[in-house]
Design a protein around this motif. Sequence first.
Motif, mmCIF file in Angstrom:
data_model
loop_
_atom_site.group_PDB
_atom_site.id
_atom_site.type_symbol
_atom_site.label_atom_id
_atom_site.label_comp_id
_atom_site.label_asym_id
_atom_site.label_seq_id
_atom_site.Cartn_x
_atom_site.Cartn_y
_atom_site.Cartn_z
ATOM 1 N N ALA A 1 -9.062 5.056 9.199
ATOM 2 C CA ALA A 1 -8.075 5.963 8.601
ATOM 3 C C ALA A 1 -8.498 6.415 7.202
ATOM 4 O O ALA A 1 -8.154 7.511 6.775
ATOM 5 C CB ALA A 1 -6.703 5.275 8.540
ATOM 6 N N TRP A 2 -9.251 5.568 6.482
ATOM 7 C CA TRP A 2 -9.623 5.921 5.107
ATOM 8 C C TRP A 2 -10.560 7.135 5.025
ATOM 9 O O TRP A 2 -10.215 8.128 4.373
ATOM 10 C CB TRP A 2 -10.184 4.686 4.379
ATOM 11 C CG TRP A 2 -10.759 4.994 3.040
ATOM 12 C CD1 TRP A 2 -12.056 4.867 2.659
ATOM 13 C CD2 TRP A 2 -10.060 5.503 1.886
ATOM 14 N NE1 TRP A 2 -12.217 5.271 1.364
ATOM 15 C CE2 TRP A 2 -11.009 5.661 0.856
ATOM 16 C CE3 TRP A 2 -8.740 5.857 1.628
ATOM 17 C CZ2 TRP A 2 -10.681 6.150 -0.411
ATOM 18 C CZ3 TRP A 2 -8.409 6.345 0.366
ATOM 19 C CH2 TRP A 2 -9.376 6.482 -0.630
ATOM 20 N N PRO A 3 -11.727 7.122 5.704
ATOM 21 C CA PRO A 3 -12.547 8.340 5.667
ATOM 22 C C PRO A 3 -11.812 9.560 6.244
ATOM 23 O O PRO A 3 -11.971 10.674 5.752
ATOM 24 C CB PRO A 3 -13.774 7.990 6.517
ATOM 25 C CG PRO A 3 -13.440 6.741 7.245
ATOM 26 C CD PRO A 3 -12.406 6.032 6.433
ATOM 27 N N LEU A 4 -10.977 9.324 7.248
ATOM 28 C CA LEU A 4 -10.225 10.426 7.856
ATOM 29 C C LEU A 4 -9.251 11.020 6.831
ATOM 30 O O LEU A 4 -9.100 12.244 6.737
ATOM 31 C CB LEU A 4 -9.467 9.895 9.080
ATOM 32 C CG LEU A 4 -9.006 10.917 10.098
ATOM 33 C CD1 LEU A 4 -10.160 11.794 10.556
ATOM 34 C CD2 LEU A 4 -8.382 10.209 11.298
ATOM 35 N N HIS A 5 -8.608 10.142 6.067
ATOM 36 C CA HIS A 5 -7.690 10.593 5.009
ATOM 37 C C HIS A 5 -8.426 11.478 3.993
ATOM 38 O O HIS A 5 -7.933 12.520 3.583
ATOM 39 C CB HIS A 5 -7.079 9.366 4.325
ATOM 40 C CG HIS A 5 -6.389 9.673 3.032
ATOM 41 N ND1 HIS A 5 -5.176 10.331 2.980
ATOM 42 C CD2 HIS A 5 -6.752 9.451 1.741
ATOM 43 C CE1 HIS A 5 -4.816 10.477 1.715
ATOM 44 N NE2 HIS A 5 -5.763 9.965 0.945
ATOM 45 N N LEU A 6 -9.641 11.053 3.630
ATOM 46 C CA LEU A 6 -10.417 11.820 2.645
ATOM 47 C C LEU A 6 -10.867 13.170 3.199
ATOM 48 O O LEU A 6 -11.149 14.098 2.454
ATOM 49 C CB LEU A 6 -11.643 11.010 2.191
ATOM 50 C CG LEU A 6 -11.338 9.712 1.444
ATOM 51 C CD1 LEU A 6 -12.628 8.954 1.161
ATOM 52 C CD2 LEU A 6 -10.590 9.978 0.136
ATOM 53 N N VAL B 1 -3.655 5.413 13.033
ATOM 54 C CA VAL B 1 -2.759 6.555 12.806
ATOM 55 C C VAL B 1 -1.689 6.170 11.776
ATOM 56 O O VAL B 1 -1.385 6.938 10.861
ATOM 57 C CB VAL B 1 -2.100 7.016 14.131
ATOM 58 C CG1 VAL B 1 -1.090 8.126 13.882
ATOM 59 C CG2 VAL B 1 -3.166 7.473 15.121
ATOM 60 N N LEU B 2 -1.178 4.949 11.911
ATOM 61 C CA LEU B 2 -0.167 4.456 10.975
ATOM 62 C C LEU B 2 -0.730 4.386 9.553
ATOM 63 O O LEU B 2 -0.100 4.856 8.593
ATOM 64 C CB LEU B 2 0.310 3.070 11.438
ATOM 65 C CG LEU B 2 1.319 2.351 10.545
ATOM 66 C CD1 LEU B 2 2.617 3.151 10.472
ATOM 67 C CD2 LEU B 2 1.607 0.948 11.087
ATOM 68 N N LEU B 3 -1.936 3.816 9.414
ATOM 69 C CA LEU B 3 -2.537 3.714 8.078
ATOM 70 C C LEU B 3 -2.803 5.105 7.498
ATOM 71 O O LEU B 3 -2.594 5.341 6.307
ATOM 72 C CB LEU B 3 -3.836 2.892 8.130
ATOM 73 C CG LEU B 3 -4.548 2.727 6.777
ATOM 74 C CD1 LEU B 3 -3.667 2.033 5.753
ATOM 75 C CD2 LEU B 3 -5.860 1.968 6.936
ATOM 76 N N LEU B 4 -3.237 6.030 8.361
ATOM 77 C CA LEU B 4 -3.479 7.400 7.903
ATOM 78 C C LEU B 4 -2.191 7.996 7.325
ATOM 79 O O LEU B 4 -2.201 8.620 6.257
ATOM 80 C CB LEU B 4 -3.999 8.250 9.064
ATOM 81 C CG LEU B 4 -4.336 9.707 8.730
ATOM 82 C CD1 LEU B 4 -5.468 9.778 7.711
ATOM 83 C CD2 LEU B 4 -4.715 10.470 9.990
ATOM 84 N N HIS C 1 0.854 7.900 0.149
ATOM 85 C CA HIS C 1 0.501 7.319 -1.144
ATOM 86 C C HIS C 1 -0.970 6.939 -1.146
ATOM 87 O O HIS C 1 -1.361 5.962 -0.506
ATOM 88 C CB HIS C 1 1.369 6.084 -1.426
ATOM 89 C CG HIS C 1 0.953 5.358 -2.656
ATOM 90 N ND1 HIS C 1 1.232 5.816 -3.917
ATOM 91 C CD2 HIS C 1 0.241 4.214 -2.831
ATOM 92 C CE1 HIS C 1 0.710 4.986 -4.817
ATOM 93 N NE2 HIS C 1 0.100 4.016 -4.175
ATOM 94 N N GLU C 2 -1.793 7.720 -1.857
ATOM 95 C CA GLU C 2 -3.228 7.430 -1.879
ATOM 96 C C GLU C 2 -3.530 6.307 -2.869
ATOM 97 O O GLU C 2 -3.198 6.416 -4.038
ATOM 98 C CB GLU C 2 -4.019 8.683 -2.243
ATOM 99 C CG GLU C 2 -5.509 8.413 -2.219
ATOM 100 C CD GLU C 2 -6.356 9.675 -2.349
ATOM 101 O OE1 GLU C 2 -6.061 10.647 -1.651
ATOM 102 O OE2 GLU C 2 -7.294 9.654 -3.156
ATOM 103 N N PRO C 3 -4.149 5.229 -2.403
ATOM 104 C CA PRO C 3 -4.485 4.135 -3.317
ATOM 105 C C PRO C 3 -5.670 4.512 -4.210
ATOM 106 O O PRO C 3 -6.410 5.450 -3.892
ATOM 107 C CB PRO C 3 -4.870 2.997 -2.359
ATOM 108 C CG PRO C 3 -5.326 3.676 -1.118
ATOM 109 C CD PRO C 3 -4.586 4.972 -1.027
ATOM 110 N N ALA C 4 -5.818 3.789 -5.329
ATOM 111 C CA ALA C 4 -6.954 4.036 -6.230
ATOM 112 C C ALA C 4 -8.259 3.720 -5.500
ATOM 113 O O ALA C 4 -8.290 2.872 -4.613
ATOM 114 C CB ALA C 4 -6.819 3.170 -7.472
#
Lengths: 237, 120
Positions: A84-89, B34-37, B43-46
């Motif tokens: 999810a992290w790279p996808l978020h970016l 999907v949930l984490l996304l 809220h984007e963490p540092a």
Amino acid sequence: MHLDEAWTSVSTSPVLGVALTLAAYQLARWLWLRAGNHPGVNPVLIAIVVVGFALWVLGIDYDTYMEGGSVIALLLGPATVALAWPLHLEMALVRRAVLPILLGVAAGSAVAIVVAVGSTRLLGGSEELALAMAPKSTTTPVAIALSQTIGGIPALTAVLTILTGITGAVIGPRVLTLMRVRNKVVRGLAVGVASHGIGTAQMIQESRTEGAFSGLAMALTALATSVWLPLLVPLLT
Amino acid sequence: MIPGLLVLLGCQLVGEFVVRLLDVPVPGPVVGMVLLLALLQLHEPAKDSGLVKTCEGLLKHLQLLFVPAGVGVVQYLSVIGASAVPLVVGLFVSWFAALATTAGVALLLVKVVRRRASPA
């Protein structure tokens, strides 16, 4: 304590499986870095061969190895969530590519099933083998479950699924380059559809964009394959 | 690192629960992703937070996590045995067909979307 008793206690300990896997992976990664990150020198493939060889030399069976191996495999769950992290970016790119993503995955996953069943049958494979082949482009747990529902052989599907993943990891990027596919969104999608998580693990090493889209395609392919299979299998058998 | 790992495991567990509850044909961790996304979008963490470091660390070595299952394949290669030709050739052909189809369709649509966004 005698030597063989001491060895038995070490060789049946889960620690051995963990250590062997880490050592093989470290060696494979070192070779890969020395080869200038060449995808042909795939760390997964090399580590698998090294562990397999070590088990054979040491006379340790797979179930004993997996006492430790399953500890490492357990991390696949949180690692999948971490995609999810790279996808978020990359969300800005995702929003612009909704249509290519959805239709690319839908078409690619349908073709994977049709060609898998068709080519296996054409080459003289039984219907059972063809059905075991059908879900092999989706992620392993889904492929095994689907194989069960359509009447394939789940153990064979597991093997075929992992081999499909390794194929994509080893030659996927190179084949796409030969096809002159340079768009990173498209490259990630293609490997994610055709080669699920093992392909994705390779694409993460190529670039963040390719890794993110490969992970996304892997997730969507699990869903698409589950929808396509019950629709397509009656037409193919 | 521990709070980061807890967030990932929490998302996975919720995912596993949802999958069982609604009987959806995807793995629990995929629903967790999907949930984490969704959480990250809210809220984007540092960049130097534990969660981000844990994610990046796990993904950097994602290949490692497939090794045990792959070793299983080596042990069970014999199941391919007698049917090696249809299985191996069929696997390669359908793998390539899936790769090429996805790439072809996606490339075509990327061009269509781009043309619509900026009409000449």
